[in-house]
Enzyme design. Sequence first.
Site, PDB file in Angstrom:
ATOM      1  N   ASN A 111       0.883  -1.171   0.000  1.00  0.00           N
ATOM      2  CA  ASN A 111       0.000   0.000   0.000  1.00  0.00           C
ATOM      3  C   ASN A 111       0.918   1.218   0.000  1.00  0.00           C
ATOM      4  O   ASN A 111       1.466   1.593   1.026  1.00  0.00           O
ATOM      5  CB  ASN A 111      -0.879  -0.050   1.253  1.00  0.00           C
ATOM      6  CG  ASN A 111      -1.814   1.135   1.345  1.00  0.00           C
ATOM      7  OD1 ASN A 111      -1.800   2.020   0.487  1.00  0.00           O
ATOM      8  ND2 ASN A 111      -2.620   1.161   2.391  1.00  0.00           N
ATOM      9  N   ARG A 145      -2.545  -2.255  -3.404  1.00  0.00           N
ATOM     10  CA  ARG A 145      -3.755  -1.477  -3.184  1.00  0.00           C
ATOM     11  C   ARG A 145      -3.690  -0.250  -4.085  1.00  0.00           C
ATOM     12  O   ARG A 145      -2.718   0.503  -4.070  1.00  0.00           O
ATOM     13  CB  ARG A 145      -3.834  -1.034  -1.731  1.00  0.00           C
ATOM     14  CG  ARG A 145      -5.016  -0.156  -1.493  1.00  0.00           C
ATOM     15  CD  ARG A 145      -5.032   0.369  -0.089  1.00  0.00           C
ATOM     16  NE  ARG A 145      -6.182   1.245   0.068  1.00  0.00           N
ATOM     17  CZ  ARG A 145      -6.275   2.161   1.003  1.00  0.00           C
ATOM     18  NH1 ARG A 145      -5.290   2.344   1.864  1.00  0.00           N
ATOM     19  NH2 ARG A 145      -7.339   2.901   1.094  1.00  0.00           N
ATOM     20  N   HIS A 174     -12.960   2.541   0.385  1.00  0.00           N
ATOM     21  CA  HIS A 174     -12.934   1.452   1.378  1.00  0.00           C
ATOM     22  C   HIS A 174     -13.584   0.181   0.801  1.00  0.00           C
ATOM     23  O   HIS A 174     -14.117  -0.646   1.545  1.00  0.00           O
ATOM     24  CB  HIS A 174     -13.731   1.824   2.657  1.00  0.00           C
ATOM     25  CG  HIS A 174     -13.097   2.884   3.506  1.00  0.00           C
ATOM     26  ND1 HIS A 174     -13.844   3.836   4.160  1.00  0.00           N
ATOM     27  CD2 HIS A 174     -11.814   3.122   3.839  1.00  0.00           C
ATOM     28  CE1 HIS A 174     -13.042   4.640   4.846  1.00  0.00           C
ATOM     29  NE2 HIS A 174     -11.799   4.224   4.658  1.00  0.00           N
ATOM     30  N   ASN A 216     -10.342   6.219  11.124  1.00  0.00           N
ATOM     31  CA  ASN A 216      -9.993   7.627  11.024  1.00  0.00           C
ATOM     32  C   ASN A 216     -10.695   8.220   9.802  1.00  0.00           C
ATOM     33  O   ASN A 216     -11.303   9.278   9.857  1.00  0.00           O
ATOM     34  CB  ASN A 216      -8.473   7.727  10.932  1.00  0.00           C
ATOM     35  CG  ASN A 216      -8.007   9.134  11.123  1.00  0.00           C
ATOM     36  OD1 ASN A 216      -8.639   9.920  11.818  1.00  0.00           O
ATOM     37  ND2 ASN A 216      -6.908   9.472  10.473  1.00  0.00           N
ATOM     38  N   ARG A 276     -11.707  14.933   8.674  1.00  0.00           N
ATOM     39  CA  ARG A 276     -12.476  15.374   7.492  1.00  0.00           C
ATOM     40  C   ARG A 276     -13.900  15.751   7.889  1.00  0.00           C
ATOM     41  O   ARG A 276     -14.500  15.098   8.731  1.00  0.00           O
ATOM     42  CB  ARG A 276     -12.553  14.245   6.452  1.00  0.00           C
ATOM     43  CG  ARG A 276     -11.238  13.974   5.770  1.00  0.00           C
ATOM     44  CD  ARG A 276     -11.339  12.810   4.795  1.00  0.00           C
ATOM     45  NE  ARG A 276     -10.209  11.923   4.990  1.00  0.00           N
ATOM     46  CZ  ARG A 276     -10.179  10.644   4.641  1.00  0.00           C
ATOM     47  NH1 ARG A 276     -11.225  10.091   4.062  1.00  0.00           N
ATOM     48  NH2 ARG A 276      -9.115   9.919   4.873  1.00  0.00           N
ATOM     49  N   PHE A 280     -10.602   8.800  18.781  1.00  0.00           N
ATOM     50  CA  PHE A 280     -11.731   8.541  19.687  1.00  0.00           C
ATOM     51  C   PHE A 280     -11.295   8.138  21.098  1.00  0.00           C
ATOM     52  O   PHE A 280     -12.064   8.302  22.040  1.00  0.00           O
ATOM     53  CB  PHE A 280     -12.673   7.484  19.082  1.00  0.00           C
ATOM     54  CG  PHE A 280     -13.700   8.110  18.176  1.00  0.00           C
ATOM     55  CD1 PHE A 280     -13.339   8.578  16.928  1.00  0.00           C
ATOM     56  CD2 PHE A 280     -15.009   8.285  18.596  1.00  0.00           C
ATOM     57  CE1 PHE A 280     -14.262   9.193  16.100  1.00  0.00           C
ATOM     58  CE2 PHE A 280     -15.946   8.902  17.776  1.00  0.00           C
ATOM     59  CZ  PHE A 280     -15.576   9.352  16.533  1.00  0.00           C
ATOM     60  N   ARG A 281     -10.084   7.630  21.235  1.00  0.00           N
ATOM     61  CA  ARG A 281      -9.616   7.314  22.595  1.00  0.00           C
ATOM     62  C   ARG A 281      -9.482   8.605  23.404  1.00  0.00           C
ATOM     63  O   ARG A 281      -9.889   8.680  24.559  1.00  0.00           O
ATOM     64  CB  ARG A 281      -8.277   6.569  22.546  1.00  0.00           C
ATOM     65  CG  ARG A 281      -8.445   5.139  22.075  1.00  0.00           C
ATOM     66  CD  ARG A 281      -7.153   4.514  21.661  1.00  0.00           C
ATOM     67  NE  ARG A 281      -6.708   5.055  20.362  1.00  0.00           N
ATOM     68  CZ  ARG A 281      -5.848   4.464  19.567  1.00  0.00           C
ATOM     69  NH1 ARG A 281      -5.297   3.324  19.927  1.00  0.00           N
ATOM     70  NH2 ARG A 281      -5.509   4.999  18.425  1.00  0.00           N
ATOM     71  N   GLY A 310     -11.113   0.895  13.075  1.00  0.00           N
ATOM     72  CA  GLY A 310     -10.622   1.294  14.398  1.00  0.00           C
ATOM     73  C   GLY A 310     -11.703   1.664  15.403  1.00  0.00           C
ATOM     74  O   GLY A 310     -11.745   1.133  16.512  1.00  0.00           O
ATOM     75  N   VAL A 311     -12.597   2.568  15.033  1.00  0.00           N
ATOM     76  CA  VAL A 311     -13.646   3.013  15.954  1.00  0.00           C
ATOM     77  C   VAL A 311     -14.747   1.946  16.042  1.00  0.00           C
ATOM     78  O   VAL A 311     -15.177   1.563  17.134  1.00  0.00           O
ATOM     79  CB  VAL A 311     -14.250   4.366  15.493  1.00  0.00           C
ATOM     80  CG1 VAL A 311     -15.344   4.818  16.438  1.00  0.00           C
ATOM     81  CG2 VAL A 311     -13.161   5.423  15.367  1.00  0.00           C
ATOM     82  N   GLU A 340      -8.113  -5.586   5.360  1.00  0.00           N
ATOM     83  CA  GLU A 340      -7.975  -5.201   3.957  1.00  0.00           C
ATOM     84  C   GLU A 340      -6.799  -5.915   3.287  1.00  0.00           C
ATOM     85  O   GLU A 340      -6.875  -6.313   2.133  1.00  0.00           O
ATOM     86  CB  GLU A 340      -7.847  -3.680   3.843  1.00  0.00           C
ATOM     87  CG  GLU A 340      -9.168  -3.009   4.201  1.00  0.00           C
ATOM     88  CD  GLU A 340      -9.096  -1.501   4.339  1.00  0.00           C
ATOM     89  OE1 GLU A 340      -9.351  -0.815   3.356  1.00  0.00           O
ATOM     90  OE2 GLU A 340      -8.775  -1.021   5.442  1.00  0.00           O
TER      91      GLU A 340
HETATM   92  P1  ADP Z   1      -7.510   4.449   9.226  1.00  0.00           P
HETATM   93  O1  ADP Z   1      -7.229   3.087   8.620  1.00  0.00           O
HETATM   94  O2  ADP Z   1      -8.591   5.210   8.549  1.00  0.00           O
HETATM   95  O3  ADP Z   1      -6.289   5.275   9.520  1.00  0.00           O
HETATM   96  P2  ADP Z   1      -8.308   2.905  11.571  1.00  0.00           P
HETATM   97  O4  ADP Z   1      -9.387   2.037  11.058  1.00  0.00           O
HETATM   98  O5  ADP Z   1      -6.999   2.278  11.908  1.00  0.00           O
HETATM   99  O6  ADP Z   1      -8.124   4.182  10.672  1.00  0.00           O
HETATM  100  O7  ADP Z   1      -8.868   3.638  12.878  1.00  0.00           O
HETATM  101  C1  ADP Z   1      -8.057   4.464  13.655  1.00  0.00           C
HETATM  102  C2  ADP Z   1      -8.954   5.126  14.682  1.00  0.00           C
HETATM  103  O8  ADP Z   1      -9.575   4.131  15.499  1.00  0.00           O
HETATM  104  C3  ADP Z   1      -8.198   5.990  15.688  1.00  0.00           C
HETATM  105  O9  ADP Z   1      -7.997   7.282  15.201  1.00  0.00           O
HETATM  106  C4  ADP Z   1      -9.170   6.007  16.856  1.00  0.00           C
HETATM  107  O10 ADP Z   1     -10.103   7.061  16.699  1.00  0.00           O
HETATM  108  C5  ADP Z   1      -9.904   4.685  16.752  1.00  0.00           C
HETATM  109  N1  ADP Z   1      -9.533   3.741  17.811  1.00  0.00           N
HETATM  110  C6  ADP Z   1      -8.493   2.885  17.823  1.00  0.00           C
HETATM  111  N2  ADP Z   1      -8.478   2.179  18.988  1.00  0.00           N
HETATM  112  C7  ADP Z   1      -9.532   2.611  19.721  1.00  0.00           C
HETATM  113  C8  ADP Z   1     -10.074   2.294  21.016  1.00  0.00           C
HETATM  114  N3  ADP Z   1      -9.524   1.371  21.791  1.00  0.00           N
HETATM  115  N4  ADP Z   1     -11.185   2.958  21.418  1.00  0.00           N
HETATM  116  C9  ADP Z   1     -11.759   3.892  20.628  1.00  0.00           C
HETATM  117  N5  ADP Z   1     -11.307   4.236  19.409  1.00  0.00           N
HETATM  118  C10 ADP Z   1     -10.221   3.611  18.959  1.00  0.00           C
END
Ligand code: ADP
Length: 396
Positions: A7, A91, A180, A211, A241, A284-285, A331-332, A384
């Site tokens: 990627n 990718r 995505h 994110n 965004r 979000f953490r 992630g979220v 992915e």
């Molecule tokens: P991308 O691939 O778009 O960069 P991800 O799918 O890896 O993003 O998601 C990253 C996001 O997931 C972080 O910015 C955060 O907001 C969220 N995240 C990761 N771990 C946690 C957690 N334990 N609790 C809440 N949110 C989380």
Amino acid sequence: MKVLVINCGSSSLKYQLIDSDAKEALAIGLCERIGLDVGYLKHTPAGQDKVVIEAKMDNHEIAVSMVLEALTNKEHGVIADLSEIQAVGHRVVHGGEKFAKSTIITDEVIKAIEECNDLAPLHNPANLIGIRACQSLMKDVPMVAVFDTAFHQTMPEKAYLYALPLDYYDKYKIRKYGFHGTSHSYVSSRMADFAGLDINNSKIIVCHLGNGASISAVHNGKSIDTSMGFTPLSGLVMGTRSGDIDPSIIEFIAKKENKTIDAIMHLLNKESGIHGLSEVSSDFRDINQAMNNGNEKARIAFEVFVYRVVKYIGGFVASMNGVDAIAFTAGVGENDPKVRRDVCEYLGYLGIKIDEEANQVRGEETMISTSDSKVKVAVIPTNEELTIAKETVALL
Ligand code: ADP
């Protein structure tokens, strides 16, 4: 079969060497700061500690050669010889209307990807650089391009056309593409299996909340609508965004703040969303922590995020005239029980009931709806890279 998944960004390159039979990554890593004074290769063999190598990487070819060295290194390598890598899956962000599926990379395919550069000027040229760098170092290894947009090419005209003069679609192909795609494709199909649904007779909504975030409506296994559009800027509120806004705001800010189009696009892509609203963080953490400490702006940002997700789900339920299952991923979606609970609280009208205890899960495939919920709701971790590896093997 061992597949190297690449990627490639403009100054970074993420990789995973995947054993497609065992469905696991043998090593994952990242080259950062390509083309700058000092760069880093961060390489993690499965089950071992991360190795960080500092080196100047003048270009992507040097970065790829460092990756290949790391993979075969005596100490932290995971294969004895490069010949073990039987394929490379790349990718590629934008396949325009040319690619509705993954494809084996040939000179014609490279030309067609180049023709989509206009649509993703930050991403596609970087993806192509990665492809060429791999081709020059792994001459006889077959390569496959897997597109972020491909899965959404099944959207009907009524979903993908913007109400602009049609001429702009004809001339410039301005339309909704969606992104995505590998994640929406993998998670919707996994959700069908997990919920015991026949994918060919199913209505599934996938909430990819990372994110970057997007939602898709998958009817009988095909994407019929999604929240991202011509670019990944539209739809949901994201880390930085804005998601959907009234387009007139752009002109208004430009005049008030004397900003150029480039400055405003930067504002909408990098300074808005959860970060811009909360003035705390895009993560979000941090938002959860700030909310726990009584931070009002963080709470409002969280509520705006949830509300937008709910509106898209409601819209897509209407588009499909119903829904059998809703999947949370990325992630979220995989890690934030409060986001899932708050979203589902709005959806009581669909007969959705959440099992509070099951919903505490993080990052594991889990049904979080109760057995009497009218719609199944689950956490389905996305993967992915594994999807790219599988598509690569399937094509070869
Ligand atoms: P991308 O691939 O778009 O960069 P991800 O799918 O890896 O993003 O998601 C990253 C996001 O997931 C972080 O910015 C955060 O907001 C969220 N995240 C990761 N771990 C946690 C957690 N334990 N609790 C809440 N949110 C989380």
